[in-house]
Design a protein around this motif. Sequence first.
Motif, PDB file in Angstrom:
ATOM      1  N   ALA A 206       0.759  -0.915   0.501  1.00 48.79           N
ATOM      2  CA  ALA A 206      -0.084  -0.372  -0.143  1.00 48.79           C
ATOM      3  C   ALA A 206       0.678   1.380  -0.221  1.00 48.79           C
ATOM      4  CB  ALA A 206      -0.859  -0.431   1.231  1.00 48.79           C
ATOM      5  N   ALA A 207       2.239   1.200   0.759  1.00 44.76           N
ATOM      6  CA  ALA A 207       2.898   2.227   0.773  1.00 44.76           C
ATOM      7  C   ALA A 207       3.477   2.489  -0.586  1.00 44.76           C
ATOM      8  CB  ALA A 207       3.697   1.942   1.866  1.00 44.76           C
ATOM      9  N   LYS A 208       4.087   1.823  -1.866  1.00 43.34           N
ATOM     10  CA  LYS A 208       4.376   1.174  -2.562  1.00 43.34           C
ATOM     11  C   LYS A 208       3.421   2.548  -3.858  1.00 43.34           C
ATOM     12  CE  LYS A 208       7.140  -2.451  -2.702  1.00 43.34           C
ATOM     13  NZ  LYS A 208       7.398  -3.957  -3.602  1.00 43.34           N
ATOM     14  N   LYS A 209       1.958   1.776  -3.551  1.00 40.22           N
ATOM     15  CA  LYS A 209       0.809   2.465  -4.496  1.00 40.22           C
ATOM     16  C   LYS A 209       0.737   3.718  -3.860  1.00 40.22           C
ATOM     17  CE  LYS A 209      -1.525  -1.850  -5.065  1.00 40.22           C
ATOM     18  NZ  LYS A 209      -3.278  -2.506  -4.520  1.00 40.22           N
ATOM     19  N   LYS A 210       0.962   3.930  -2.834  1.00 39.53           N
ATOM     20  CA  LYS A 210       0.949   5.601  -2.301  1.00 39.53           C
ATOM     21  C   LYS A 210       2.057   6.588  -3.548  1.00 39.53           C
ATOM     22  CE  LYS A 210      -2.492   7.314   0.250  1.00 39.53           C
ATOM     23  NZ  LYS A 210      -4.130   7.559  -0.702  1.00 39.53           N
ATOM     24  N   MET A 211       2.346   5.904  -2.813  1.00 36.70           N
ATOM     25  CA  MET A 211       4.004   6.840  -3.435  1.00 36.70           C
ATOM     26  C   MET A 211       3.754   7.225  -4.674  1.00 36.70           C
ATOM     27  SD  MET A 211       7.486   5.786  -1.927  1.00 36.70           S
ATOM     28  CE  MET A 211       7.333   4.316  -2.176  1.00 36.70           C
ATOM     29  N   ILE A 212       3.139   6.299  -5.369  1.00 32.57           N
ATOM     30  CA  ILE A 212       3.098   6.503  -7.014  1.00 32.57           C
ATOM     31  C   ILE A 212       2.586   7.088  -7.363  1.00 32.57           C
ATOM     32  CG2 ILE A 212       2.203   4.758  -9.073  1.00 32.57           C
ATOM     33  CD1 ILE A 212       3.519   2.454  -8.037  1.00 32.57           C
ATOM     34  N   GLU A 213       0.829   7.176  -6.049  1.00 27.30           N
ATOM     35  CA  GLU A 213       0.156   8.348  -6.692  1.00 27.30           C
ATOM     36  C   GLU A 213       1.248   9.449  -6.680  1.00 27.30           C
ATOM     37  OE1 GLU A 213      -2.845   7.593  -3.973  1.00 27.30           O
ATOM     38  OE2 GLU A 213      -3.299   5.546  -5.106  1.00 27.30           O
ATOM     39  N   ALA A 214       1.092   9.430  -4.982  1.00 30.64           N
ATOM     40  CA  ALA A 214       2.022  11.679  -5.044  1.00 30.64           C
ATOM     41  C   ALA A 214       2.977  11.622  -6.193  1.00 30.64           C
ATOM     42  CB  ALA A 214       3.003  11.241  -3.630  1.00 30.64           C
ATOM     43  N   MET A 215       3.663  10.899  -7.331  1.00 30.76           N
ATOM     44  CA  MET A 215       4.572  11.344  -7.920  1.00 30.76           C
ATOM     45  C   MET A 215       3.932  11.475  -8.883  1.00 30.76           C
ATOM     46  SD  MET A 215       7.348  12.592  -8.259  1.00 30.76           S
ATOM     47  CE  MET A 215       8.766  11.707  -7.170  1.00 30.76           C
ATOM     48  N   LYS A 216       2.733  11.197  -9.548  1.00 33.78           N
ATOM     49  CA  LYS A 216       1.885  11.056 -10.552  1.00 33.78           C
ATOM     50  C   LYS A 216       0.886  12.491  -9.551  1.00 33.78           C
ATOM     51  CE  LYS A 216       1.134   6.114 -12.225  1.00 33.78           C
ATOM     52  NZ  LYS A 216      -0.011   5.240 -13.199  1.00 33.78           N
ATOM     53  N   ASN A 217       0.841  12.427  -8.896  1.00 36.49           N
ATOM     54  CA  ASN A 217       0.128  13.716  -8.201  1.00 36.49           C
ATOM     55  C   ASN A 217       1.119  14.941  -8.860  1.00 36.49           C
ATOM     56  OD1 ASN A 217      -1.671  15.609  -7.646  1.00 36.49           O
ATOM     57  ND2 ASN A 217      -0.271  16.242  -6.636  1.00 36.49           N
ATOM     58  N   ASP A 218       3.020  14.560  -8.855  1.00 32.69           N
ATOM     59  CA  ASP A 218       3.450  15.945  -8.883  1.00 32.69           C
ATOM     60  C   ASP A 218       3.906  15.894  -9.912  1.00 32.69           C
ATOM     61  OD1 ASP A 218       4.139  16.204  -6.106  1.00 32.69           O
ATOM     62  OD2 ASP A 218       5.693  14.835  -5.513  1.00 32.69           O
ATOM     63  N   PHE A 219       3.470  15.040 -10.784  1.00 36.14           N
ATOM     64  CA  PHE A 219       4.052  15.181 -12.771  1.00 36.14           C
ATOM     65  C   PHE A 219       2.435  16.319 -12.962  1.00 36.14           C
ATOM     66  CE2 PHE A 219       7.085  12.212 -14.463  1.00 36.14           C
ATOM     67  CZ  PHE A 219       8.064  12.228 -13.548  1.00 36.14           C
ATOM     68  N   GLU A 220       1.673  15.789 -12.613  1.00 35.55           N
ATOM     69  CA  GLU A 220       0.174  16.095 -13.174  1.00 35.55           C
ATOM     70  C   GLU A 220       0.104  18.302 -12.765  1.00 35.55           C
ATOM     71  OE1 GLU A 220      -2.218  13.564 -12.054  1.00 35.55           O
ATOM     72  OE2 GLU A 220      -2.202  11.657 -13.443  1.00 35.55           O
ATOM     73  N   ASN A 221       0.859  17.926 -11.493  1.00 32.04           N
ATOM     74  CA  ASN A 221       0.592  19.588 -11.151  1.00 32.04           C
ATOM     75  C   ASN A 221       1.995  20.300 -10.719  1.00 32.04           C
ATOM     76  OD1 ASN A 221      -2.478  19.347 -10.086  1.00 32.04           O
ATOM     77  ND2 ASN A 221      -1.529  16.753  -9.329  1.00 32.04           N
ATOM     78  N   ARG A 222       2.985  19.886  -9.772  1.00 32.77           N
ATOM     79  CA  ARG A 222       4.301  20.339  -9.518  1.00 32.77           C
ATOM     80  C   ARG A 222       4.939  20.393 -10.850  1.00 32.77           C
ATOM     81  NH1 ARG A 222       7.288  18.483  -5.271  1.00 32.77           N
ATOM     82  NH2 ARG A 222       8.689  20.448  -5.568  1.00 32.77           N
ATOM     83  N   PHE A 223       4.907  19.785 -11.571  1.00 37.26           N
ATOM     84  CA  PHE A 223       6.519  19.303 -12.506  1.00 37.26           C
ATOM     85  C   PHE A 223       5.386  19.223 -14.166  1.00 37.26           C
ATOM     86  CE2 PHE A 223       8.356  17.333  -8.826  1.00 37.26           C
ATOM     87  CZ  PHE A 223       9.015  18.431  -8.870  1.00 37.26           C
ATOM     88  N   ALA A 224       3.811  19.497 -14.158  1.00 37.62           N
ATOM     89  CA  ALA A 224       2.926  19.616 -15.564  1.00 37.62           C
ATOM     90  C   ALA A 224       3.542  20.352 -17.069  1.00 37.62           C
ATOM     91  CB  ALA A 224       2.165  20.018 -15.314  1.00 37.62           C
ATOM     92  N   ASN A 225       4.457  21.405 -16.380  1.00 37.68           N
ATOM     93  CA  ASN A 225       5.313  21.790 -17.034  1.00 37.68           C
ATOM     94  C   ASN A 225       6.463  20.945 -17.880  1.00 37.68           C
ATOM     95  OD1 ASN A 225       3.299  24.238 -17.816  1.00 37.68           O
ATOM     96  ND2 ASN A 225       4.842  25.430 -16.515  1.00 37.68           N
ATOM     97  N   PHE A 226       7.163  20.767 -16.824  1.00 37.23           N
ATOM     98  CA  PHE A 226       8.434  19.220 -17.562  1.00 37.23           C
ATOM     99  C   PHE A 226       7.964  18.493 -17.419  1.00 37.23           C
ATOM    100  CE2 PHE A 226       9.914  22.372 -14.340  1.00 37.23           C
ATOM    101  CZ  PHE A 226      10.893  23.403 -14.777  1.00 37.23           C
ATOM    102  N   ALA A 227       7.182  18.062 -17.451  1.00 37.60           N
ATOM    103  CA  ALA A 227       6.237  16.328 -17.417  1.00 37.60           C
ATOM    104  C   ALA A 227       6.022  16.121 -19.289  1.00 37.60           C
ATOM    105  CB  ALA A 227       5.171  15.909 -16.684  1.00 37.60           C
TER     106      ALA A 227
END
Length: 292
Positions: A206-227
């Motif tokens: 579950a922790a692995k899934k949560k980390m992947i979700e958190a990183m995908k959220n970063d890709f879609e928001n914080r780093f959207a322009n870079f992604a």
Amino acid sequence: MSKVAIVTDSNSGITQKESKELGIRVIPMPFFIDGKEYLEDITLTQEEFYIKLEGDADISTSQPSVGELQDTFDEVLKDYDELVFIPMSSGLSGTCQTATMLAEDYDGKVCVVNNQRISVTMRQSAIDALELAKKGYSAKEIKEILEKHKFDSSIYITLETLKYLKKGGRITPAAAAIGTVLNLKPVLQIQGEKLDAYTKTRGKEAAKKKMIEAMKNDFENRFANFAKEGKLHLEAAYSGNPEEAAEWKELLSKEFPGYDIHMDPLSLSISCHIGKGALAIAVSAYLPELEA
């Protein structure tokens, strides 16, 4: 054009062997284990560290002495006009502050970077700095660029055990006991200066899934322009569990197709506080200055 050297410390994950291949000087971090001093990757290997850690040895992290820093700077400046020193995050160690004070004695030839990085993101900063130097940027300019983009990175870490968080006073003995019974796995984050709590889950999967979700959220928001342009370095890390880490990297390759994932052991300075069996995912953005 000045000849600029890049110097970092072993918290970057760059080994002494890799330092010679890359052309980046690496200062070993010192540790005291049962009262005896060891130097990371010189008199202390990853394997030896975890044996001692799991054997409940008295381990404390330290920082390079002023003399060690001074000797390194002096030696490097025999062959270079300037140097850029990239230590671990100032929120995790006093090395940055010590080096910054020492740099005042070098008339601008030594520039200390405080860009809040550690482990694989710190490694990327050192490599970026080297590329900037090759493009002709001065030490001062490289420092300014790295610090300008210091928050363009993200790390999430999950742990195998709560033992070392308890030992370091980050959680209470009662919380550690309850967490162990319930198989709670914390997810920690480094978004800037410090290692902070992000969430907790029941079990490591579950922790692995949560980390992947958190990183995908970063890709879609914080780093959207870079992604959107694929201009992100995706990274993974672990602490003393290489087989599990290989499976983790394989999972990340499926979840983030198209990314060449770099993976390293976590810095021992972090592993000392979180123990063996941790897994991490990290990202750092490409520097626009290297794309120009």
